[in-house]
Each structure stands twice: as structure tokens, then as C-alpha cells.
Design a protein around this motif. Structure first.
Motif, short mmCIF file in Angstrom:
data_model
loop_
_atom_site.label_atom_id
_atom_site.label_comp_id
_atom_site.label_asym_id
_atom_site.label_seq_id
_atom_site.Cartn_x
_atom_site.Cartn_y
_atom_site.Cartn_z
N ALA A 1 98.78 35.36 -2.64
CA ALA A 1 99.49 35.72 -3.86
C ALA A 1 98.64 35.47 -5.11
N THR A 2 97.76 34.47 -5.05
CA THR A 2 96.95 34.15 -6.23
C THR A 2 95.56 34.78 -6.15
N ALA A 3 95.32 35.61 -5.12
CA ALA A 3 94.01 36.25 -4.92
C ALA A 3 92.89 35.21 -5.01
N ALA A 4 93.13 34.08 -4.33
CA ALA A 4 92.21 32.94 -4.45
C ALA A 4 90.80 33.25 -3.93
N ASP A 5 90.70 34.21 -3.02
CA ASP A 5 89.41 34.46 -2.38
C ASP A 5 88.65 35.65 -2.96
N ARG A 6 89.25 36.32 -3.96
CA ARG A 6 88.59 37.47 -4.55
C ARG A 6 87.34 37.04 -5.31
N ALA A 7 86.27 37.79 -5.11
CA ALA A 7 85.02 37.51 -5.82
C ALA A 7 84.82 38.60 -6.87
N VAL A 8 84.64 38.18 -8.11
CA VAL A 8 84.46 39.13 -9.21
C VAL A 8 83.15 38.81 -9.92
N GLU A 9 82.43 39.85 -10.30
CA GLU A 9 81.15 39.65 -11.00
C GLU A 9 81.44 39.24 -12.43
N THR A 10 81.46 37.93 -12.66
CA THR A 10 81.71 37.45 -14.01
C THR A 10 80.61 36.49 -14.43
N GLY A 11 80.26 36.53 -15.68
CA GLY A 11 79.22 35.64 -16.19
C GLY A 11 79.77 34.27 -16.47
N GLY A 12 78.93 33.38 -16.96
CA GLY A 12 79.38 32.07 -17.38
C GLY A 12 79.31 31.02 -16.28
N LYS A 13 79.45 31.46 -15.02
CA LYS A 13 79.37 30.51 -13.91
C LYS A 13 78.20 30.92 -13.01
N PRO A 14 77.52 29.96 -12.43
CA PRO A 14 76.48 30.36 -11.46
C PRO A 14 77.13 31.00 -10.25
N LYS A 15 76.50 32.04 -9.71
CA LYS A 15 77.06 32.71 -8.51
C LYS A 15 76.60 31.98 -7.26
N TYR A 16 77.43 32.06 -6.22
CA TYR A 16 77.07 31.47 -4.93
C TYR A 16 77.51 32.44 -3.85
N TYR A 17 76.53 33.13 -3.26
CA TYR A 17 76.82 34.10 -2.20
C TYR A 17 76.60 33.39 -0.87
N CYS A 18 77.71 33.19 -0.16
CA CYS A 18 77.71 32.44 1.10
C CYS A 18 78.04 33.40 2.23
#
Length: 870
Positions: A20-37
Motif C-alpha cells: 500500500a505504501t509502495a515501499a519497494d519502488r525505486a525512483v531516480e531521485t537526487g539528493g540521496k546516494p543510490k544503491y543498486y543491489c
RNA sequence: GCCGGGGUGGCGGAAUCGGUAGACGCAGCGGACUCAAAAUCCGCCGCCGCAAGGCGUGAGGGUUCGAGUCCCUCUCCCGGCACCA
């Protein structure tokens, strides 16, 4: 709060919350370091097995931990959906390969979702979908035009009964797995990728992969196998072959003066030619064609040879040297021919003794005597050797001799120094149905023509008849009949498909943009893959092939201008296998019948040692086999689904992470799973008791705490530090879990009455819920919400260490006398070396063991121990 | 055969940089609770020994005040070897 821990309920609720909260969705957003696992995607073989559960749990722990560190996490999932098992299933069960594959994907996807993995399913892909493989075909045509894909003959396993090519796995003891026919080697035209053009770069790149296990880098380095040596020619002496040169490559040019014969591969043109009019040689070459192509069989078989009757001139001495055919010479490595120096190569030594060929010593080691009685290690040792019986080269060491001999060969035009690679070009053609069609059209006039972009994808037909004999596509005119894209004349479409390793060599890039129908990759790849995939997780069995091909493809795609990346995987975690005990009975014919570990009771003696096993069905004894990788053939697999139903996903995740560190093999144990379940029940019970007293604001300092409470708070913050280190730097989760268990043991033994104590309990339970969350997210989610009403563990930050909790006044040091542990003593934490030494010498233990003798030496290791040497 | 990894209690494992071997858990044993069982809780638990103590990390050797950890030799097990994925 529920008193009882009911995993089915809290797991359903937690997953519903995340959905319901789309907790696992990954969106390309700046400001945070990305972590592709990323975990290696599965082959959809049917149902999930324990190896999958382990792999994806490890990935999920890391993904969730990094999300708690405030990173922008992407964890996708896909399906390595082409491959042989689908064809076998189609053949055995009369079900189309495509349908079988899709059913398996549906089933395994549901199973993965029931594990509570934080996967962004919107980025799912399957390699058997035309939307995926069209871009692989598109890249193929680019590489073909650049000359990076070319055609040549390759050797395959041929089943003469089924009239089909077999994979190495389908050749069992030299026979076809279905027909039982003796397998022979056959040469067929195939497409190859020029991976050797990237050999130097693939080798050099290994040095930059500091986030990879050292052994994987070493294995790849040895696989690529760069060796510097000399390529040199023996001029054929026979008038028929006048002036023709037989080239060989050697890393031991220093032993050139000791050459007594030259050996060529059975497929070498010279051998083939010499066999005409030489029935004995022809028979030997025919014998070499028997058996499969697997390198391991090749290397372990008996070394045999036959003379060609030809002679060649030694390049320096002009001596007549016989030319032999050797079954141990690889056509695909070097020149397909080797010079033989029996005195200084163990294999040549054995071969020369077997066939009575001369053995000529040309290097020596001081103090050692050469004899023909048997091979000795030093004969082949280039580090200590100097040339002897070698004329002008006598006295030279390895390096000088190689230089001098290479220079002399160069003057004669008969040789030069050269770099040689063990790595061979990658044969990508498969005579199979369930794979990506090779986008080539064969035209009698225009030759091999790549399919133009506007005709891609070349779609694999799904309504085919699989017989097990030959490729189905080659029997389908509606597939292969086409017209030449260049001249329009009738032409034949290529019916081979691509090696499935091709699909798995670039899927990790496509996960960033699986929905793009206009381009292979787009700017989302630049975002997620910048600097490489942050964490890649998979089985150690992929250490060479898959990981090397993926590194190669990343460079191909880079050089096609699509990405700015050379190394795809920044950090690599290689997981061990999941193993289980095996049990069997022998029938009258001595054949083993395997029993599942679930059908067996293991008998133990009064101390718990296993003494035997009986069947649960009939109570009769069964034989206990070894502990082996879970497999269908040994019937020792444990179905994860049954365990998820019985205990819940968290218990299985916890057990898998607790039983051994990720890179080691993991033995399944029912009792261990029971223990994991017990631990979760205990955590729930303790938290429930705390919540029952009323939740409060967590402690944030030592104010108001009793001494034992301060000790507990110190333990809490030590644990937070340890768990951070284990999840982050060490990636070793079993010790993180053990640390949390220790903390809870200490917590239970501490009196937490009083307002300050209750606030400390609150601090402990909140931290425990969050520290366990990456491993057991469902219960973590539920507990955290109970402890902090309205809070969401999936969006919470990982606990941080309060350094003020860690200070201590005194330390305990071990006391050794003469290196043996004799006791311990306590000193102020601030004591210096001399104070520690004095305190140690003053102890009762020291006086007792020194017995009046003076200390010869005192070693002080602050914070650890004191060793008094008498 | 070649390349890589591993061997620690009854079992899975811990010991992170050469410094308390066996954390944590499982199994087992003893006890509490119970009519009983399950669950739970408390205690014991490397080997030999009454103890003092000795021995102990696959085997053998070496370096060191000190070795599971470093070096050498050997052995067994596992992974890979190019068409299993």
C-alpha cells in the motif's frame, strides 16, 4: 499487542502495508546516494529451492540495511528464462517450452513474494520475451558489422544416433544421455565473439575490483592466462612440404636445445594431410575423434600419440626432429602444436618414455644429478636452472636464455617473443530451440547478412514440435524461409540460437529501463549503474564464466557508445551452496534409492552422536550418505514452501542468515529452523511484556541508570556498532544475529525497574526491532509499530552508536606466564604500560608461577594481555 | 590433470590486525512448573583426570614471548574447467 507471535498474520499485514505504501519502488531521485543491489536472477526451473531463498535473502538484507542508511535503493528481479530444461520438459511432458517457463515464473514469483523481499516488481524482466531479446539481437548486428562477431569452425559433441549436438552435461561417460550412443567430436560452423580482443583490458580491470573476493579475481586472472613466451617455427624437412613452417608457442624457450620431437593436435592440418595414405595415423586420428569435448576429460585421459612419419628441422641446430600427433595437444590453444622437451616437462617425459623417444638434458641445478629413472621436481624448475649441453647458451639462467634464444630466432626469421592467452574466443551458436534466434540471414549472393533494425526482433516461434533429435527450427520452413534483406532473393534464416550466457551478460543494465521499447538502454542506466552495480550477489560457481562474460559485455556496450562504464559490479558477494545429508537404500541390483531427509529419523546415542537412521514409513534402517548439495538426483532437497507455511518467512530467513556466513556452504537443519522460530517467539514475548508496562520515550543517555543498567546500555551500543560493521563492512550476518541474541540475554538478566530502567528497556527493544529488521522484516515491522505507535520500520533510520555509553573505568587483562594463560587481573582503563606491568607482576598468580625467579622479559599488549617470560 | 577454496566440540559455527580457542545457536543431560505432555524457565555441557593439572583447531615440521591465524610438506573434502545455469 497480540500476546502470541502469529507469523501468518503479521506477515500478511506487513506485506500489505509495504504494498500500500509502495515501499519497494525505486525512483531516480537526487539528493540521496543510490544503491543498486542485485542478486543473480534465477533460471525458472519450477519451484524455488533453498539456494534461491538464501541468495535473495542475502540481497534483501543488504538492500533493506542500505535503505535504513538513507540510500536510494533499487532491488530488481528477473528471469533467466531460456535454456535446456524447458526443452527437456517439453519433450518429457508434451508441454510447450514457453508455457512451461511462464508457469514456472508465475509460481516462483509468488514464492518470492511470500518471502517478503523488497523487490521493485515494476522492473521485472524475462529474457525469453521478445521485448528483451530484440535488443540483444540489435546489439548482435552492431557487433557483427564491427567484426567483433565472426564465423569459424568449432568442435561439438555429436550424438550419431539422435543426430544431434549435445551439451557437455548431456554426455555421461562418453555416451549420449538419451541414446546411450558413443559420442564423437564434430566440427561445425559457429559464430564467435572476439573476447580475446578484450583480454588485456579484462585482465587489467581485475586490479580495480577491490570490492571483489580475492579468489574470484585470481581465478579470472588464471582463466585469462596471459603468458609471455616465444612463437617459433620448425621448417618441415620432407620434400613434399618444402619450406613449410610448423609454428609452435612455448614459455620455455630456454629448453629449446632439448627438443626431441614436436607434437600436433589431431585436427591440425598437417596431421590431417599426413594421414592421407597412412592408415595407422588415420586410425589414430579417428580414435582421437571419439569422446566428448569437455576439457576435464581431455586433461585426465591417457596421453597417447602416433608418428606422422614427417620430420622438421630444429630452428637453431638444423637437427631432424620427428613430428607426432598427440591426443593431449589442444587445437584451440596457441598454434595447435607444441615442441616437446622430455627432459624438462613432466608430460613430455612420460610420453617420451612410453614411445621410446630420446630425452636430452639441457638445464641443470647445482648439486642435482639428472637421471632417466624417474621424473624429479627440479627438472622443470625454471627458477633455479641454468643451461647445460646447450652450446653457446651454457651458463645462462632462464630469463637470459629466453632472451638470447629469441634474439637468435628473430635473426633467422624463425621466431619472436609473443604474448599468448589461455582465454579463447566465445562460441555463441547453439543448435537448440529454446533460445534467442541469431539475427542473420544467409544469402547465396550476399553471404551472411544481419537482420536490419526494422525487421527486429526475429521472434522465436512458440508452436514447435520438439523430438530430441536435431534443432526444431531447422525443420520449420515457415521460420527459416525468408528473403535477403540486401538483394531480396530467397534466402535462409539462421536457425541456431544464442548461448543463454548472452542474455545474462547484460540483464543487469536493462533492469534500469526494462520498459523502454525505443532503445536498448537509456539515461536511467546512467543513474543506477554509475560506478557499477553497488552490490552483486550470487553463487561462487559463477566466479569465472558468467562474471567474465558480463564484464566483457559491459565493455562491448560501452564501446557501442551506450554507457560510460567498464566494470559492471563494484562489490561482489559469492554465496556458498545449500547442502543437506543424504540417505539411501540399496536394492537387489545394488542400485541406490534415495530417501528424503524428511522421511528419515536419525538415531543418536545418549550424547547426541548420530549412530544411524531409520525410515519413518517402515521403521527399517537406512544408510546414511554424505552431506551434499541439495539436488533432485539425491532427493535431499527441502522445499522452502513447506517451511514458510509452517513457520513463516521470517523464521526461514533468520535460520538461513544465522546458520553460516554467506560465503560458506550452509547445511539445512530442521532443528536449527526450530531454534530460529523459538528465538522470534522469545523476542515477541519480551517485547510484549515491555509494551504491557506501557511504551515510553527511549533513553538517550546514562542519566539515572544504576550500574548494571549502565553495563547493559554499554552492551546495547557495542551491539549497534557490531551489527553495523557486520551488515556493512563484513557482510557476515550470523555474527550480527548472535550479537543481538547476546544483548537480549543480557537484557533479561538486568533489573530494569524504575523510570530510567524502563526507558532503557524501550531503547533496547526499539534498537533490536530495527537491527533485526533487514533479516526478519515482517516481525521487525510489527514490533516497531507496537513499540512506537505510528512508526514505520521500513522508513526508519538504522540505530546509531552513542559513544558516551561506551566509556569504561577499568579493563580486564589476561595474564600469561611463559606464553601460557594463568589468570587475569584488572587495571584502570587509563593505566600506562609500566603501570600495567607493575600490576601484573604484583598479582598473586604471577608470584605463584614465577616462584622467586626474575622476569626475563615482560610483553604488554594494552587492552589485551601481559606475558611474563621467565 | 589444471585453477580456486576449505578442514575448529556430538552438530552449525565464533575468534575481524599473531594475543582469553569454542561466542551465539542446535542436540544432549539434570532440575522447576504440570495429573501428564507440549510450551516455558533455571543449571551443566571440548577431551583425559578425584584434583592439581595436562592435552586440544585435518597430519607432520618451522618462525615467534605467544600460532586456528604466518611459512613449508602432506592429506581429505568442495567449486570451476569454456554447450548445466
Amino acid at each position: 499487542m497480540q500476546e502470541k507471535y502469529i507469523p501468518a498474520e503479521i506477515e500478511r499485514a506487513a506485506r500489505e502495508h509495504w504494498r500500500a505504501t509502495a515501499a519497494d519502488r525505486a525512483v531516480e531521485t537526487g539528493g540521496k546516494p543510490k544503491y543498486y543491489c542485485l542478486s543473480m536472477f534465477p533460471y525458472p526451473s519450477g519451484r524455488l529451492h533453498m539456494g534461491h531463498v538464501r541468495n535473495y535473502t542475502i540481497g534483501d538484507v543488504l538492500a533493506r540495511y542500505h535503505r535504513m542508511l538513507g540510500e536510494n535503493v533499487l532491488q530488481p528481479m528477473g528471469w533467466d528464462a531460456f535454456g535446456m530444461p524447458a526443452e527437456n520438459a517439453a519433450l518429457a511432458n508434451k508441454i510447450p517450452a514457453a508455457r512451461w517457463t511462464r508457469q514456472n515464473i508465475d509460481c516462483m514469483k509468488r514464492q518470492l513474494q511470500s518471502l517478503g523481499l523488497s523487490i521493485d516488481w515494476q522492473r521485472e524482466l524475462a529474457t525469453c520475451a521478445p521485448e528483451y531479446y530484440r535488443w540483444e539481437q540489435w546489439l548482435f548486428t552492431r557487433l557483427f558489422e564491427k567484426g567483433l562477431i565472426y564465423k569459424k569452425l568449432g568442435t561439438v559433441n555429436w550424438d550419431p544416433v539422435d543426430q544431434t549436438v549435445l551439451a557437455n552435461e548431456q554426455v555421461i561417460d562418453g555416451r549420449g544421455w538419451r541414446s546411450g550412443a558413443l559420442i564423437e567430436k564434430r566440427e561445425i560452423p559457429m559464430y564467435y565473439m572476439k573476447i580475446t580482443a578484450y583480454a588485456e583490458e579484462l585482465l587489467a580491470g581485475l586490479d580495480t575490483l577491490t570490492g571483489w573476493p580475492e579468489e574470484v579475481r585470481l581465478m579470472q586472472k588464471n582463466w585469462i592466462g596471459k603468458s609471455v613466451g616465444v612463437r617459433l617455427a620448425f621448417v618441415l624437412a620432407d620434400s613434399k612440404y618444402q619450406e613449410q613452417k610448423l609454428w609452435v608457442f612455448t614459455t620455455r624457450a630456454d629448453t629449446l636445445m632439448g627438443v626431441t620431437f614436436v607434437a600436433v593436435a589431431a585436427e591440425h592440418p598437417l596431421a590431417v594431410h599426413a594421414a592421407k595414405g597412412n592408415p595407422e595415423l588415420a586410425a589414430f586420428i579417428a580414435e582421437c575423434k571419439k569422446g566428448g569435448v569437455a576439457e576435464a576429460d581431455f586433461a585426465t585421459m591417457e596421453k597417447k600419440g602416433a608418428p606422422t612419419g614427417l620430420f622438421a628441422q630444429h630452428p637453431l641446430t638444423g637437427e631432424r626432429i620427428p613430428v607426432w600427433v598427440g591426443n593431449y595437444v589442444l587445437m584451440s590453444y596457441g598454434e595447435g602444436a607444441v615442441m616437446a622437451v622430455p627432459a624438462h616437462d613432466e608430460r613430455d617425459f612420460a610420453f617420451a618414455q612410453k614411445y621410446g623417444l630420446p630425452i636430452k638434458q639441457v638445464i641443470g641445478v647445482a648439486g642435482e644429478t639428472f637421471s632417466l629413472d624417474g621424473w624429479q621436481e627440479w627438472y622443470g624448475d625454471k627458477s633455479r636452472a641454468v643451461c647445460v649441453h646447450s652450446g653457446k647458451y651454457d651458463g645462462l639462467g632462464y630469463t637470459e636464455a629466453v632472451e638470447a634464444i629469441a634474439a637468435d630466432l628473430a635473426k633467422l626469421g624463425l621466431g619472436e617473443k609473443e604474448v599468448q592467452w589461455r582465454l579463447r574466443d566465445w562460441g555463441i551458436s547453439r543448435q537448440r530451440y529454446w533460445g534467442c534466434p541469431i539475427p542473420i540471414v544467409h544469402c547465396e549472393v550476399c553471404g551472411d547478412v544481419p537482420v536490419p533494425d526494422d525487421q527486429l526482433p526475429v521472434v522465436l516461434p512458440e508452436n514447435v514440435n520438439i523430438t530430441g533429435a536435431g534443432s526444431p527450427l531447422a525443420k520449420m520452413p515457415e521460420f527459416y524461409e525468408t528473403s535477403c534483406p540486401k538483394c531480396g532473393r530467397p534466402a535462409r534464416r539462421e536457425t541456431d540460437t544464442l548461448d543463454t550466457f548472452v542474455e545474462s551478460s547484460w540483464y543487469f543494465l536493462r533492469h534500469a529501463c526494462p520498459d523502454n521499447d525505443r532503445a536498448m538502454l537509456d539515461e536511467r542506466v546512467d543513474y543506477w549503474c554509475a560506478g557499477g552495480i553497488d552490490q552483486y550477489i550470487g553463487g561462487i560457481e559463477h566466479a569465472i564464466l558468467h562474471l567474465l562474460y558480463a564484464r566483457f559485455f559491459t565493455r562491448l556496450i560501452r564501446d557501442a557508445g551506450l554507457i560510460d562504464l567498464s566494470e559492471p559490479f563494484k562489490n561482489l558477494l559469492t554465496q556458498g551452496m545449500v547442502v543437506a545429508p543424504t540417505f539411501f537404500r540399496l536394492d537387489a541390483n545394488g542400485k541406490k534409492h534415495w530417501l528424503s531427509p524428511t522421511e528419515v529419523d536419525v538415531k543418536t546415542d545418549e550424547r547426541g552422536r548420530p549412530v544411524g537412521a531409520t525410515s519413518k514409513t517402515d521403521g527399517q534402517p537406512v544408510i546414511v550418505g554424505g552431506i551434499e548439495k541439495m539436488s533432485k538426483s539425491k532427493n535431499n532437497g527441502i522445499d522452502p514452501q513447506t517451511l514458510i507455511v509452517r513457520y513463516g518467512a521470517d523464521t526461514i530467513r533468520l535460520f538461513m542468515m544465522f546458520a553460516s556466513p554467506p560465503n560458506q556452504s550452509l547445511e539445512w537443519s530442521d532443528a536449527g529452523a526450530e531454534g530460529a522460530y523459538r528465538f522470534l517467539r522469545r523476542v515477541w514475548k519480551l517485547a510484549h511484556a515491555h509494551v504491557g508496562l506501557g511504551v515510553t520515550v527511549a533513553a538517550s543517555g546514562n542519566a539515572g541508570l544504576t550500574e548494571p543498567q549502565k553495563v547493559l546500555r554499554k552492551k546495547l551500543h557495542q551491539t549497534i556498532g557490531k551489527v553495523h560493521d557486520d551488515y556493512g563492512r563484513r557482510q557476515q550476518f550470523n555474527t550480527a544475529i548472535a550479537a543481538v541474541m547476546e544483548l537480549l540475554n543480557a537484557c533479561e538478566k538486568t533489573d530494569l525497574s524504575g523510570a530510567a530502567g524502563h526507558a532503557l528497556a524501550q531503547e533496547v527493544f526499539e534498537a533490536v526491532a530495527l537491527m533485526l529488521f533487514p533479516i526478519v522484516p515482517h516481525i521487525g515491522q510489527a514490533l516497531y509499530a507496537e513499540l512506537k505507535p505510528g512508526a514505520n520500520a521500513a522508513r526508519a533510520a538504522f540505530p546509531i552508536v552513542d559513544a558516551t555509553a561506551l566509556t569504561q573505568d577499568t579493563v580486564e587483562l589476561m595474564l600469561q606466564i611463559g606464553g601460557k594463560l594463568r589468570g587475569s587481573f584488572t587495571t584502570p582503563a587509563a593505566a600506562d604500560r609500566s603501570a600495567i606491568e607493575a600490576a601484573a607482576l604484583a598479582t598473586e598468580t604471577a608470584r605463584k608461577f614465577m616462584d622467586g625467579k626474575p622476569a626475563r622479559k615482560v610483553i604488554v599488549v594494552p587492552g589485551r594481555l601481559v606475558n611474563i617470560v621467565i
